[in-house]
Design an enzyme around this catalytic site. Structure first.
Site, PDB file in Angstrom:
ATOM      1  N   HIS A   1       0.824  -1.213   0.000  1.00  9.17           N
ATOM      2  CA  HIS A   1       0.000   0.000   0.000  1.00  9.17           C
ATOM      3  C   HIS A   1       0.854   1.257   0.000  1.00  9.17           C
ATOM      4  O   HIS A   1       2.082   1.205   0.062  1.00  9.17           O
ATOM      5  CB  HIS A   1      -0.986  -0.009   1.171  1.00  9.17           C
TER       6      HIS A   1
ATOM      7  N   CYS B   1       3.880  -5.282   6.317  1.00 11.22           N
ATOM      8  CA  CYS B   1       3.331  -4.758   5.066  1.00 11.22           C
ATOM      9  C   CYS B   1       4.432  -4.101   4.239  1.00 11.22           C
ATOM     10  O   CYS B   1       5.523  -3.830   4.731  1.00 11.22           O
ATOM     11  CB  CYS B   1       2.209  -3.764   5.348  1.00 11.22           C
TER      12      CYS B   1
END
Length: 203
Positions: free
Chosen positions: A135, A151
């Site tokens: 992201h 992440c």
């Protein structure tokens, strides 16, 4: 264009330093800027390869070429390795800090609408049934660092570019950080202990 409103300045002001949006825009170091590079791999065109130790993400284009992006990855103890597929994609995703994170950091908002100041950034690619995502970020200066809880983050301009080039079902290969004790199989639920780093989204 980022959505307006939602969380408001009060919610952003309540964020800890790990989540505060950067107000001063710093230019990425040259090696972390998006660029077409020579890249030899046995992976087919369209595959995303995450080079964890060197903090690069490659989108394989075929014929020995790839688009390379600079990334921020998991801090020590939170890196992982494995093969997943993009299971969902979202533009300007909302942020729902999970109960475990709120318990550790009660000042965090229970919900933050998507937008430029949101820690999730401009786009999100959800990986299989894991808690991990590729992201954007509201802290571009962290690109090239081992900062997250597993992440993979890109500057917003780069995640927007990658988002346009891939789709649901895209194969994602995450290579381990040398001698990191990386998790071999990503956990399928939110039960994994989290460290302060990248936010989690409870779907």
């Amino acid at each position: 264009t980022a959505p307006q409103g939602g969380a408001g300045n009060q919610a952003y002001a309540a964020l800890g330093p790990d989540y505060q949006p950067e107000t001063e825009r710093k230019e990425l170091p040259p090696q972390f800027k998006r660029q077409l590079v020579d890249y030899q791999t046995t992976e087919p065109a369209g595959t995303i390869v995450v080079d964890t130790p060197n903090t690069y993400l490659y989108l394989v284009l075929g014929n020995g070429k790839a688009m390379r992006y600079g990334i921020g990855v998991g801090r020590e103890g939170f890196t992982w390795t494995g093969v997943e597929r993009v299971s969902r994609m979202a533009e300007w995703p909302d942020w729902h800090p999970p109960a475990e994170m709120i318990e550790r950091q009660p000042y965090l908002p229970r919900f933050m609408a998507g937008g430029e100041s949101n820690p999730m950034g401009a786009r999100a690619l959800y990986l299989g049934k894991t808690v991990y995502r590729i992201h954007g970020t509201n802290q571009p200066s962290t690109i090239g660092s081992f900062v997250s809880s597993g992440c993979i983050r890109l500057v917003n301009e780069d995640i927007e570019d990658l988002y346009r080039r891939v789709g649901v079902g895209t194969r994602v290969v995450v290579k381990p950080k040398a001698s990191s004790g990386a998790v071999q199989t990503p956990p399928a639920g939110p039960q994994r202990p989290r460290a302060a780093g990248l936010p989690q989204v409870i779907r």
